[in-house]
Each structure stands twice: as C-alpha cells, then as structure tokens.
Design a protein around this motif. Structure first.
Motif, PDB file in Angstrom:
ATOM      1  N   SER A 592      21.066  30.584  53.347  1.00 31.47           N
ATOM      2  CA  SER A 592      21.805  30.671  54.615  1.00 31.47           C
ATOM      3  C   SER A 592      20.976  30.105  55.762  1.00 31.47           C
ATOM      4  O   SER A 592      19.760  30.226  55.775  1.00 31.47           O
ATOM      5  N   SER A 594      21.180  29.555  60.328  1.00 31.77           N
ATOM      6  CA  SER A 594      21.872  29.903  61.573  1.00 31.77           C
ATOM      7  C   SER A 594      21.933  28.683  62.477  1.00 31.77           C
ATOM      8  O   SER A 594      21.086  27.806  62.415  1.00 31.77           O
ATOM      9  N   CYS A 602      26.465  29.850  55.714  1.00 29.19           N
ATOM     10  CA  CYS A 602      25.834  30.250  54.457  1.00 29.19           C
ATOM     11  C   CYS A 602      26.082  29.161  53.425  1.00 29.19           C
ATOM     12  O   CYS A 602      27.219  28.769  53.205  1.00 29.19           O
ATOM     13  N   PHE A 613      31.254  32.408  52.142  1.00 30.06           N
ATOM     14  CA  PHE A 613      30.843  32.756  53.504  1.00 30.06           C
ATOM     15  C   PHE A 613      31.811  32.170  54.527  1.00 30.06           C
ATOM     16  O   PHE A 613      32.182  30.991  54.448  1.00 30.06           O
ATOM     17  N   ARG A 615      31.797  33.356  58.384  1.00 30.32           N
ATOM     18  CA  ARG A 615      31.035  33.233  59.632  1.00 30.32           C
ATOM     19  C   ARG A 615      30.128  34.444  59.790  1.00 30.32           C
ATOM     20  O   ARG A 615      30.265  35.433  59.081  1.00 30.32           O
ATOM     21  N   GLY A 616      29.223  34.350  60.746  1.00 30.13           N
ATOM     22  CA  GLY A 616      28.340  35.458  61.046  1.00 30.13           C
ATOM     23  C   GLY A 616      28.186  35.644  62.533  1.00 30.13           C
ATOM     24  O   GLY A 616      28.368  34.696  63.320  1.00 30.13           O
ATOM     25  N   HIS A 876      21.603  38.020  53.449  1.00 31.06           N
ATOM     26  CA  HIS A 876      20.972  38.459  54.689  1.00 31.06           C
ATOM     27  C   HIS A 876      19.469  38.265  54.557  1.00 31.06           C
ATOM     28  O   HIS A 876      18.919  38.311  53.443  1.00 31.06           O
ATOM     29  N   CYS A 892      33.117  42.355  55.084  1.00 28.13           N
ATOM     30  CA  CYS A 892      32.160  42.250  56.176  1.00 28.13           C
ATOM     31  C   CYS A 892      30.883  42.972  55.766  1.00 28.13           C
ATOM     32  O   CYS A 892      30.923  44.020  55.108  1.00 28.13           O
ATOM     33  N   LYS A 901      28.149  39.675  58.977  1.00 26.08           N
ATOM     34  CA  LYS A 901      28.679  38.476  58.334  1.00 26.08           C
ATOM     35  C   LYS A 901      30.041  38.766  57.730  1.00 26.08           C
ATOM     36  O   LYS A 901      30.301  39.877  57.240  1.00 26.08           O
ATOM     37  N   TRP A 903      32.990  37.481  54.946  1.00 18.76           N
ATOM     38  CA  TRP A 903      33.136  36.759  53.688  1.00 18.76           C
ATOM     39  C   TRP A 903      34.595  36.814  53.261  1.00 18.76           C
ATOM     40  O   TRP A 903      35.302  37.781  53.521  1.00 18.76           O
TER      41      TRP A 903
END
Length: 908
Positions: A592, A594, A602, A613, A615-616, A876, A892, A901, A903
């Motif tokens: 993953s 950022s 991810c 994935f 979003r986060g 994570h 989540c 995050k 999914w």
C-alpha cells in the motif's frame, strides 16, 4: 460394494486363508501325491490324488488338483501320529524316501466341486501317505512334527510354542530386493507386519523406500508376490486401533492409480513400529495427503459440501471403523421406519426413524421392559445385552454376497435358515421389538447396487420351517422387488431434509457426548461395559487363558466406536439451492502507498471475488479502536485512542462530525437501534451517550472500575465489558427530558479482565472472552454463574464475532488461532493457526470471515471448507485493530497507523 472390494481373496487357487482358524498362519505348500492307506497297493494307486499340501500353524490342508474332490483339512490337534514312511521294500509307493504318513481322527472336507457349502466334519480314523514330488522330507516333516507336538499342549502353552515356531521361520525369511522397481531406490525402513483383510491377517515384510511402500507376504497366497504402493498415489494414512491395540495403519491411494494395492491395512508388531512407519511415510516429499481434518470436514458437511453419507463414512473412519475389520465395521443408521407401504413418502416425518433415540429406545413398550430389568441389574449395569454392530451382524446382512466369510466366522456352518437375513420388513420389526436385537445398518444399504440382497451365487442356505427355500431377501413393497430401487430410495431418505436436520442427534449417540457416562444413561444408550474403548486393559491381564477369553468376548460382542465429540454436535444448515464451490487456497499480494490527497491506494491484487481496496482516510491522530458502517453504507463512524469520535460521509467524501469525548482513549461504541444515538465506552471507565440527531451529550455513566473494553447490544439491552473482569447488562430508556438513561440489569463476574463480548440474540445469551484465554457463555437473566466456560486460546481472546445467521461465533486469539463455535451448542467446529496474532474479525459474504492481524495483514477465511483463501499483506502499516462489514459486502478497517480503510468485493 465396499465390503467385497476390500474382501477379494488374493488366492491363486480355491484354497484361501478363510478356510483356517482365526489367527492361524499359512506357511508354505508342497507339491504332493496323496495315497490312502489301509487298502491294497493297487487300490491305493487308483485312489491317489495329485495336489498341494498346505502347511499351516494348526493344520494341514490338502488341495487336490481335481476340483471335483474336496479340500481336506487335518487339524493337528486331531492327528494321532506323524512320521516318515517306511513301507515294504517291494512297494512302489513312497519307495524314494520322500514320503511321510499321518494318522488322524477327523477330516474336514470343504468346497467339493468348488461349491461353497457348509464343511463336512468326518470323525473317522484315517491313514494317509503324502509323497513329495519335488521336495525332501526334511524340508517339511520336522516343522510339521514340531507343530503337532505343540497341538498336544494346553492352550496357553500351545500358543507360546506356536509363536516361537512362527518367529523362527519368519526371522529366516528375507525381503526379496529383486522385487524393487528401481535398484536406485533408497530403503528407508524395514519391519514385519500383517496385512489385514476381513477375518484374516497375513504376515510379511513391510519395506518403505524413497518412492514406494512394499508388502511381501511370508507365504505365496497372493496372486501378486509383492504388493506395491507408489507414495505419490497416497491420499490418506490413518492410524488405527486393531484388536484393541494401537498398532494398525490404513493407507488409501487415489483412484485411477497404478499401485498394485490401492488400499492397504497393516497391523504392525508394536505401537512404536506403527508410529515410526506413519511418520516416515508422511514425511516423504512425494506424499500429498488430502485435507481431512475433523473440523474442516464438519464445516463442509454443515455447509452442504459433503453428503450425509460421506460425513458418516468420515466419522466412522476417524472412530477406527474400517471395511477391513469386521469387529469395527462402519455403522450407519436406520433412517426409514416404513417397510410396509406401497409408496414411500419422504416428505412425511412419520416415514423416518427417531434419530434422537438409539434403536433400543424406538419402541416405548420394549424400552419400559428393558428399564425395569436395568433397575435390578448388578454393577456394571447395561441396558442392552447385545450391540448394534458386530462381525456377526455385518455378515448377517452380507451372507449372500460373502458366504465364505460367514462359514469362516461360524466354524464351517451357516446360521439357522430362520435366523438369516430373509426379509427387510422382518428385520426392522425385530430391531424395534425384540428384547435382544438392536442392530444398526451397514454402508451397503446406502451405497451399492443392492446385489447383496440377491442369492446370485445360488448358495444352498437351507429351508425355513415354513418350507420356503432361502433365496433373495424379501423387500418392502415400495421397492417394487428391485434391490437397486430400495438402495436408491434409502439413499434419498438419508440425504433428505428431515435426516439432514436430525442427523446430529444420531451422531451424539454413536460418536458423541451421549455415547457414555450420565448423558448415555439419560439417553437410554448404555451397552455392556466391555464394548467401550478403554474399559479393560488387556496388557495387565497376565493369565493367557483369561486374556484370550476377554479378547474373544470383545471381538464377538462388538465394539463401540471411538468417542469423537464430548459436546453436542452442531446441526446441519438448511439446504442451499446453489452452494458455492469450495475455493482453493490462493495468495496474491502487493503493498500500500499513500498520496497527497489523503486517499490511500492499496496495490494489493486479490483473486476473483476477493477484497479490493477502495480508499483510505486519515481521520485520527492515534490508533483506531472501533469503526462501523452506518446509514446504509453511506457513512462510517470511528473512534480512536485520541479520544475523538468521527462521522465521515462516504458519498460526499467529507467529515460530518468530530466529537471530543475526553482526554482518555475511546475503546468502543454502539449505535441504538434507531441510529439516532451512540453509546461510547472509554478508558476512563465511563459510558457516554451522545445524540447524533440533536448533536448533544445525553448522559454519562460511571460503568466499571477499569477501562470499558467493548460495547454491544442484545435485544435492546446494552452490554459492556471491562478489564475489571466484569460484564454488565444495561437497560436504556428515555426520560421526560429526552435523555437516554442507563440502568444496570445484570452483572457477570469473571476471573480475568474481559476483552470482548458477542451477543446471541435468538437465545438471549452472550459470549465473553477474557485476557487469560477463556470463553464463557452467559444468560443475563441468570447471571450468577456462566452456563459454560472453557479455555479457548493460549493468551488473550482478542475478538468474538457472531455470524449473520446467528448460528456460529468466531473467536480470534493472541495465540494466532481462529476458532469457530456453534452458537447453539458452543461446540468447537473448526480451529486453525494463522501463524500471526489475530486482533479482530468480521463476517463477510455468507460464509467468509475477514480477520485483521498484528502484522498489518488481512486474512480471508472460507468457512465452508475451513481454509485461508486470500491474504492482503500490509493492509495497514501496523496492527489491524478493528473491522466491520456492511450489508453491501463492503469492509471498513482501522489500524494503529491511524487510518480508516474501505474495501469492496472486487474482480480481476
């Protein structure tokens, strides 16, 4: 039929080991000419017969070349004299010094004209001369005379001397290395053992090489001189208890293989030998065994991936029942109780037998008489004097298909014609009314062509008192005189919804917690004490005669299967129309990253229908402690150790609420059923109530003496747990000022801090998990003591999660194990080590669970088959601390990396 496939005799001729006494050993044979004595030389020559003389440990058997003559067995115990022949100098019989004579008081004649029939026992004095064609007298006569000497001794001494002779002969026999398929094979292990087939054991050499397993008998009874199993063909290796000793090993090969023996049952000389062979076979790289772990098989059956027949077969195997061992033959239930109607109505529950009761308790009147007798019986008490599975019962059903085995078991005789298996309706009537008949069925009633019900071999079993000649078995009217139809309908009944919903009761009786002890007494399921495993230690009996007597008694009167379950067996789930196929374990992953936008990308790629994935969000300043979907998946709500509760709109992609609760971390929260208020648990020992609709704090309650570790709801009751070793049940209500108030309804004390709780709404119960690894079941209405407590994990229980159908509970532990429990019985159905600490879990889709790990990965478990099917590494950057699955299959997750995050179910 499974029985006949396993019971095929490997004999080259009509002689077989079934013609010998139980446990008797066949050594070798000699080409001879047999002459009767006591008559003129001319008549003796005229009556002479060519054939082979079989040397056995307790008898001699002459097998004439002409099949019109019977085999003749001469028990050594009935032989009065054996010696080398020294006849007249002018005699042409035996003049070459290759002859010996025996004098006997009894001759047993068998298979005249090669017809299977009861043996003929002739008690007449008889003198016979055997002239060896190729061998010398000294090659066989000394051993025969030794064995004859042994036959004159008392039984205990006789067996000792025979064992010494057998040991001496076998120790001189070496494995023929020219039989190896490849001279470059490395011999890993050599030992002696017996090949086990129904009613017969045959000793030989067991040799394990780097690529094959060989069995070479000490004698020449088999068509194939050496049995060979390619290790790459092996699919199962199961340790067995054979003749009450832990020394059996059963090996199964995959279908369609080139091994000369696709199924081999061995009995080794000791438990250490057995264990050594098992370890050596299973440690070879080429051996790829099927996954037959008990919990995985239970899952597959529960989810409809295994039929009832397959699951019962599996349980029989795990309980040491084998088609090669008639003393522990697979046992199957009677399921149909109607054998008189013209049509079988499988939709009518009255058609079926009550599977919650043993056969002996099906008839209330008979049971009442049995219980009266039981009250006055001396200790050890038993309700049923006969068992539901014995070698005699197996061959009772299979007499027409395996008459030679019946003759072997009954010492050369068939049973009385009126006591044989003549009518299916009559047998069921006997099993439900007779005071001495409680037998269950065998697998052939559910998985065969029904040919064992026909007398296709035209065996003369005799005539009944009614004058009827015994032929085919009388079938129920609904079978339309077709064995195949009857078997098909019985199988259909076995797989019916009714049986599927009730089979767990029968499993409790035969393999489970109602098999013995107080539960067996309460279920009217008590048999004679010697039928239970471990009831008697034969190794401690020093008197050979007493030991032999006990062994015979146990062998003849049946053995109860090994107990597999000590708590109620889970019920099978309702039939699914289109169950998903069992997925194969698979793993694809990437890491993953950022981005500057705050939405994380991810790079994990998952197989079809895996997690993808989405979003986060970086919403908090410290580790995430709880996260949930709300408003039908349009929003997420999260809490953190930073003391904030936040609401984020997924649709609008913006934060809608940021609420500072206090200076201490928040551990958990629970929404009210209307979604208007949220109750928040904190490390400051308090529960906060916040109204989301009006945006104000409604209440604050000092709840525990230590941090509140989790909140959840049970039927409009709030449950809280704490590290102060307590769980509390709270009633909540709205007062006149529209404040939501909490009032303690019940308190449940534990021995250690409580990390997690899960409600079971349909039972109004809850399950709690503690820091010392215990799981407890509670009834909040009667909270003084738990209903049940057990050690579920080594180390802390980190998470408890109830399935969406409220039927199963998943627990995750610091020991890395994921365990699955039946919510009704709390029986452990499945457990598996993930090899990493599991911190949280959420049910996803119908039969999958997603677990979060301390190493930052997400594991996807398919609980239809009990395997990890997908893995997302570095989901994570740190511990995955919480998970929640929405109704739309989205997940989540929150972690110690301060990120939330999202999914979704994806495809590639």
């Amino acid at each position: 039929m499974s029985f006949l496939k396993a019971a095929e005799v490997d004999s080259k001729e009509r002689f077989s080991l079934l013609l010998l006494e139980p446990g008797e050993i066949y050594f070798q044979d000699f080409s001879v000419v047999c002459f009767p004595l006591g008559t003129t030389e001319q008549e003796s020559n005229a009556q002479s017969q060519k054939g082979r003389l079989k040397l056995c440990s307790k008898s001699l058997v002459f097998d004439p070349k002409d099949f019109s003559h019977p085999l003749r067995k001469f028990p050594l115990v009935d032989v009065s004299y054996i010696g080398q022949w020294s006849g007249s100098l002018f005699s042409k019989i035996g003049h070459d010094g290759r002859s010996f004579v025996i004098e006997t008081k009894q001759v047993v004649e068998m298979k005249s004209n090669n017809v299977i029939a009861p043996y003929k026992f002739s008690k007449v004095d008889c003198q016979l001369l055997f002239s060896l064609v190729h061998s010398k007298v000294e090659d066989c006569l000394p051993c025969i005379m030794q064995l004859h000497r042994a036959s004159t001794l008392p039984i205990a001494d006789r067996n000792v001397m025979i064992s010494a002779i057998v040991f001496s002969r076998q120790s001189r026999h070496k494995f023929d290395t020219t039989r190896l398929d490849d001279f470059h094979e490395e011999i890993i292990l050599q030992m002696e053992g017996d090949r086990v087939t129904p009613l017969v054991t045959n000793p030989g050499h067991v040799v394990l090489t780097s690529s094959k397993l060989y069995f070479q008998p000490f004698n020449n009874i088999c068509v194939v001189p050496v049995l060979k199993i390619r290790l790459s063909d092996v699919r199962q290796v199961i340790m067995r208890r054979f003749l009450l000793k832990e020394k059996g090993l059963e090996i199964y090969c995959r279908e369609g293989t080139n091994s000369t023996c696709p199924h081999l049952y061995l009995s080794l000389r000791s438990e250490d030998d057995r264990n050594n062979l098992f370890c050596q076979i299973t440690s070879q790289e080429v051996v790829k065994l099927d996954d037959l772990e008990q919990d995985a098989m239970l899952l597959r059956w529960q989810n409809g991936l295994l039929s009832n027949f397959e699951y019962i077969s599996y349980l029989n195997s795990m309980a040491d029942r084998s088609i090669n061992d008639l003393t522990q033959y697979p046992v199957f239930p009677w399921v149909v109780s109607d054998y008189t109607s013209a049509n079988l109505d499988l939709a009518n529950p009255e058609t079926y037998r009550d599977l919650s009761k043993p056969m002996g308790a099906q008839n209330p009147e008979r049971l009442e008489r049995l219980l009266e007798r039981y009250k006055d019986a001396p200790e050890p008490k038993f309700l049923y004097g006969t068992h539901y599975s014995t070698p005699g019962y197996v061959l009772f059903f299979l007499a027409r298909a395996a008459p030679e085995y019946l003759l072997c078991l009954h010492g050369g005789h068939f049973d009385s014609p009126d006591r044989m298996f003549n009518s299916m309706p009559d047998v069921f009537r006997s099993c439900t009314t007779s005071m001495s008949d409680f037998k269950e069925l065998i697998p052939e009633f559910y998985d065969s062509d029904g040919s064992f019900l026909r007398n296709t071999k035209l065996i003369n079993f005799g005539v009944r008192q009614s004058g009827h000649v015994i032929g085919d078995v009388e079938l129920p009217p609904w079978a339309n005189r077709s064995p195949d139809v009857m078997i098909s309908k019985l199988r259909e009944a076995l797989e019916s919804d009714y049986v599927s919903s009730n089979l767990h009761h029968w499993i409790d009786l035969i393999f489970g917690y109602k098999q013995r002890g107080d539960e067996a007494i309460a279920a009217n399921n008590v048999f004679y004490y010697m039928t239970y495993e471990g009831a008697i230690d034969l190794e401690r009996i020093t008197d050979p005669n007493e030991r032999l007597s006990k062994e015979v008694q146990i062998m003849e009167f049946g053995q109860t299967p090994k107990q597999l379950f000590r708590s109620p067996h889970p019920q099978r789930f309702q039939r699914q129309q289109n169950p998903d196929p069992v997925p194969s374990p698979g793993l694809q992953s990437k890491r993953s990253n950022s981005t500057d936008s705050g939405i994380l990308e991810c790079k994990e790629v998952i197989k079809e229908r895996g997690l993808q994935f989405d979003r986060g969000h970086n919403l908090h300043r410290d580790a995430i402690t709880d996260v949930q979907w709300m408003a039908n998946g349009q929003k997420i709500i999260s809490t953190s150790q930073d003391g904030f509760l936040k609401v984020y709109s997924v649709v609008d992609d913006q934060q809608q609420l940021s609420l500072k609760i206090g200076n201490m971390p928040i551990s958990s929260f629970e929404l009210t059923s209307d979604g208007k208020s949220v109750m928040i648990g904190s490390w400051d020992n308090q529960i906060y109530v916040y109204n989301l609709e009006y945006g104000r704090m409604q209440n604050t309650v000092f709840a525990h003496q230590d941090a509140v570790s989790q909140l959840c709801a049970l039927n409009d009751v709030l449950l809280s747990c704490s590290w102060d070793a307590s769980v509390k049940a709270w009633e909540y209500f709205t007062d006149g000022r529209q404040n939501l108030n909490l009032s303690v309804k019940a308190e449940m004390d534990h021995e250690a801090g409580v990390n997690c709780i899960a409600p079971i709404p349909q039972m109004s119960r809850l399950v709690s998990g503690t820091k010392d690894g215990h799981v407890s079941v509670w009834d909040p209405e009667n909270s003084t003591f738990p209903i049940r407590t057990w050690q579920a994990h080594v180390g802390e229980v980190q998470s408890l999660t109830l399935s969406r159908d409220n039927r199963q509970i998943v627990s995750c532990g610091a020991d890395g194990f994921l365990r699955l429990f039946d919510a009704n019985t709390m029986m452990e159905i499945f457990s598996k080590d993930a090899a990493t600490e599991l911190r949280c879990a959420a049910w996803w889709q119908d039969r999958k669970v997603v677990s979060g790990c301390s190493d930052g990965s997400l594991l996807v478990w398919d609980l239809t088959c009990g395997s990890i099917v997908e893995k997302i590494t570095q989901a994570h950057q740190g511990v995955v601390s919480c998970l929640h699955a929405g109704t739309d299959q989205r997940i989540c997750s929150g972690g110690t990396d301060k990120l939330v995050k999202l999914w979704s179910e994806g495809t590639i």
